[in-house]
Design a protein around this motif. Structure first.
Motif, PDB file in Angstrom:
ATOM      1  N   ARG A 116       0.872  -1.195   0.003  1.00  0.00           N
ATOM      2  CA  ARG A 116      -0.060  -0.096   0.223  1.00  0.00           C
ATOM      3  C   ARG A 116       0.721   1.521   0.074  1.00  0.00           C
ATOM      4  O   ARG A 116       0.512   2.351   0.386  1.00  0.00           O
ATOM      5  CB  ARG A 116      -0.971   0.086   1.174  1.00  0.00           C
ATOM      6  N   PHE A 119      -0.237   4.889  -0.982  1.00  0.00           N
ATOM      7  CA  PHE A 119      -1.029   5.748  -0.176  1.00  0.00           C
ATOM      8  C   PHE A 119       0.076   6.745   0.450  1.00  0.00           C
ATOM      9  O   PHE A 119       0.024   7.782   0.593  1.00  0.00           O
ATOM     10  CB  PHE A 119      -1.792   4.830   0.794  1.00  0.00           C
ATOM     11  N   ASP A 120       1.285   6.235   0.799  1.00  0.00           N
ATOM     12  CA  ASP A 120       2.313   6.673   1.402  1.00  0.00           C
ATOM     13  C   ASP A 120       2.616   8.004   0.390  1.00  0.00           C
ATOM     14  O   ASP A 120       3.065   9.030   0.874  1.00  0.00           O
ATOM     15  CB  ASP A 120       3.381   6.157   1.920  1.00  0.00           C
ATOM     16  N   ARG A 121       2.875   7.693  -1.058  1.00  0.00           N
ATOM     17  CA  ARG A 121       3.186   8.572  -1.887  1.00  0.00           C
ATOM     18  C   ARG A 121       2.348   9.863  -2.111  1.00  0.00           C
ATOM     19  O   ARG A 121       2.401  10.872  -2.398  1.00  0.00           O
ATOM     20  CB  ARG A 121       3.592   7.967  -3.179  1.00  0.00           C
TER      21      ARG A 121
ATOM     22  N   MET B   1       0.300   5.373   8.999  1.00  0.00           N
ATOM     23  CA  MET B   1       0.563   4.954   7.643  1.00  0.00           C
ATOM     24  C   MET B   1       1.405   3.761   7.746  1.00  0.00           C
ATOM     25  O   MET B   1       1.948   3.517   8.700  1.00  0.00           O
ATOM     26  CB  MET B   1       1.168   5.948   6.858  1.00  0.00           C
ATOM     27  N   HIS B   2       1.678   3.008   6.527  1.00  0.00           N
ATOM     28  CA  HIS B   2       2.590   1.955   6.717  1.00  0.00           C
ATOM     29  C   HIS B   2       3.876   2.307   6.076  1.00  0.00           C
ATOM     30  O   HIS B   2       3.966   2.746   4.983  1.00  0.00           O
ATOM     31  CB  HIS B   2       1.940   0.775   5.645  1.00  0.00           C
ATOM     32  N   GLY B   3       4.963   2.258   6.941  1.00  0.00           N
ATOM     33  CA  GLY B   3       6.230   2.355   6.393  1.00  0.00           C
ATOM     34  C   GLY B   3       6.636   3.804   6.000  1.00  0.00           C
ATOM     35  O   GLY B   3       5.776   4.869   6.210  1.00  0.00           O
ATOM     36  N   GLY B   4       7.793   4.303   5.811  1.00  0.00           N
ATOM     37  CA  GLY B   4       7.956   5.533   5.751  1.00  0.00           C
ATOM     38  C   GLY B   4       7.368   6.187   4.599  1.00  0.00           C
ATOM     39  O   GLY B   4       7.342   5.516   3.378  1.00  0.00           O
ATOM     40  N   VAL B   5       7.328   7.663   4.476  1.00  0.00           N
ATOM     41  CA  VAL B   5       7.158   8.206   3.231  1.00  0.00           C
ATOM     42  C   VAL B   5       8.327   8.296   2.575  1.00  0.00           C
ATOM     43  O   VAL B   5       9.448   8.724   2.595  1.00  0.00           O
ATOM     44  CB  VAL B   5       6.570   9.720   3.686  1.00  0.00           C
ATOM     45  N   SER B   6       7.913   7.920   1.200  1.00  0.00           N
ATOM     46  CA  SER B   6       9.413   7.757   0.137  1.00  0.00           C
ATOM     47  C   SER B   6       9.712   8.964  -0.203  1.00  0.00           C
ATOM     48  O   SER B   6      11.276   9.321   0.130  1.00  0.00           O
ATOM     49  CB  SER B   6       8.883   7.061  -0.835  1.00  0.00           C
ATOM     50  N   SER B   7       9.262  10.067  -0.813  1.00  0.00           N
ATOM     51  CA  SER B   7      10.038  11.330  -1.091  1.00  0.00           C
ATOM     52  C   SER B   7       8.996  12.242  -0.744  1.00  0.00           C
ATOM     53  O   SER B   7       7.980  12.451  -1.576  1.00  0.00           O
ATOM     54  CB  SER B   7      10.318  11.268  -2.428  1.00  0.00           C
TER      55      SER B   7
END
Lengths: 247, 244
Positions: A116, A119-121, B1-7
């Motif tokens: 997922r 969603f982070d992006r 949220m799941h994991g780190g924010v990439s950029s």
């Protein structure tokens, strides 16, 4: 309770998957759906088979880590997360289908685990306010109208589980994105980046390969946190406003 | 949220020097913008349908009224516009709107289908009938428009087909079984399309708010019912002999 499960098994992202049938017995109605899967996994491990992989973390319904489509419904028949879904909502002898979220933007990692990070992006593209942080500001420094605070809170409840995408026939992330946009755009702290935020986040959402909204309302029905469908209308309003303002 | 924010791109702290492409083209390429095009074009067609229905109810007042109304349509705007110009302006406008609606529907549908490449093994009924039939309903309506124009505008397939006599041409259409069947199916389709489409357009254009949802859905149902019943009244009138 004795149950017949049909669970999606897939070795890895590029492997072919299939539904596999398992029988589990001795399930208590007070167990959560995830505890029922734990029971299955203990049995599988005992037999030397690979346990079913699934995401989970807080098991309190607040982190958004767990998520699976149970009998065709995201998080199953109750309006909650899979970890807070109890087996009492099923009957002894039921056959239960368990599948991962299905969306092009959420590729399967293994079994019921999907990636997922799209969603982070989307969050990374605008789901924040750019302010120098330091000590907590004085509570009354920025007055927030009650109605705006209520709207922001309602939308801030989103835990990013992805049930909206899983439930949508178009695999659309409009409810998720709108919850984030409306949350921040309702508040004075989010106002300076209001237009930029909605344009960037919608742009990122589209770039991730999510589908568009056809207003079926499936997302809001599935959402364990009750993000309302009018949030999507509010985001559309923000988007069209940003386009009109030319920013 | 799941994991780190990439950029994380610092959006406001960086001064933007590049000019992005125009926002109109950005909007057209986005799903939200394309839906707005669908919504606006749909609402224009809906507005046209209301006028089309009110005018065509002249069928119930006899050949002089109906044919007189059709003639009057061509005199609108005179002497500023020449004879029939108004009708042609509306026709060109409608073609543009239908094309915009269809093209965005096609592009969005392609995208939506791509976004769910693997179907669920456990299928269940989703959404209302009106919602689920929007795409095929739209195709049916597009085909009907072609038939309708060949029938009553160009008179290619009309059993009578006399220019300037719409009353008699409509009677001729509804005196054939296929004319009735095609028309009735299309009018039911248009009702379903409006039922979901009107509310959906309001949602897409951001007009929906938590307290307004029921009013908008009620309006959509009302519009769908009135337009379907109104248009169906004409073939039913012919079949029952009320219009003859």
């Amino acid at each position: 309770m004795n149950l017949h499960l049909r669970v999606w098994r897939q070795q890895g992202p590029d492997a072919d998957g299939a539904m596999a049938a398992y029988d589990v017995s001795g399930i208590s109605p007070d167990m959560s759906f995830l505890e029922m899967l734990d029971t299955l996994n203990e049995e599988l491990a005992g037999r030397g088979e690979e346990p079913v992989a699934f995401d989970h973390d807080c098991r309190e319904g607040i982190c958004g880590a767990c998520g699976m489509v149970i009998n065709g419904q995201a998080h199953g028949p109750e309006r909650t997360t899979a970890c807070q879904l109890h087996m009492r909502h099923f009957a002894d002898g039921d056959t239960i289908d368990v599948e991962p979220w299905r969306a092009a933007a959420f590729p399967v990692v293994k079994d019921l685990v999907v990636d997922r990070s799209a969603f982070d992006r989307i969050i990374g593209s605008g789901g924040y306010v750019s302010v120098p942080t330091g000590s907590a500001p004085e509570a009354h420094a920025t007055p927030v109208p009650k109605a705006a605070a209520d709207t922001a809170f309602e939308n801030a409840e989103c835990i990013g589980c992805g049930a909206c995408v899983a439930a949508c026939p178009n695999g659309s992330a409009m409810l998720f994105t709108s919850a984030k946009v409306v949350h921040l755009n309702s508040l004075p702290q989010g106002a300076p980046e209001r237009e930029e935020r909605v344009l960037s986040m919608v742009g990122q959402m589209d770039a991730e390969g999510f589908g568009g909204c056809t207003n079926t309302g499936e997302c809001a029905t599935a959402c364990p946190k009750g993000i309302p469908l009018p949030s999507i209308a509010a985001m559309n309003r923000e988007y069209l406003r940003a386009v009109r303002k030319g920013r | 949220m799941h994991g780190g924010v990439s950029s994380v791109s610092a959006m406001a702290l960086v001064t933007r020097t590049d000019r992005r492409p125009s926002l109109v083209s950005l909007a057209w390429r986005s799903t939200v913008g394309k839906k707005a095009v669908m919504a606006v074009s749909g609402l224009i067609m809906l507005l046209y349908l209301v006028g089309h229905l009110v005018g065509n109810l002249n069928m119930f007042f006899g050949p002089d009224e109906m044919n007189g109304y059709a003639h009057w349509l061509r005199t609108i705007g005179e002497p500023f516009l020449k004879h029939s110009w108004f009708v042609w302006i509306v026709r060109f406008g409608l073609v543009a709107v239908v094309v915009a609606h269809g093209v965005s529907a096609y592009q969005l549908s392609r995208r939506d289908i791509r976004a769910r490449p693997v179907k669920y093994a456990h299928q269940r009924q989703r959404a209302s009938y009106a919602t689920r039939t929007m795409r095929w309903g739209g195709v049916i309506l597009a085909l009907f428009i072609v038939w309708h124009l060949l029938d009553l505008t160009t008179h290619t397939v009309n059993p009578r087909g006399e220019a300037g006599h719409p009353y008699e041409n409509v009677l001729a259409t509804f005196s054939t079984w296929y004319g009735n069947v095609i028309y009735i199916v299309a009018m039911l389709a248009v009702g379903l399309h409006i039922r979901h489409g009107f509310w959906s357009a309001a949602q897409t254009l951001g007009a929906n708010r938590p307290g307004r949802d029921r009013i908008l859905k009620g309006t959509a149902n009302g519009l769908a019912l009135v337009l379907t019943a109104g248009f169906l009244s004409i073939p039913i009138g012919v079949m029952t002999g009320v219009v003859s």
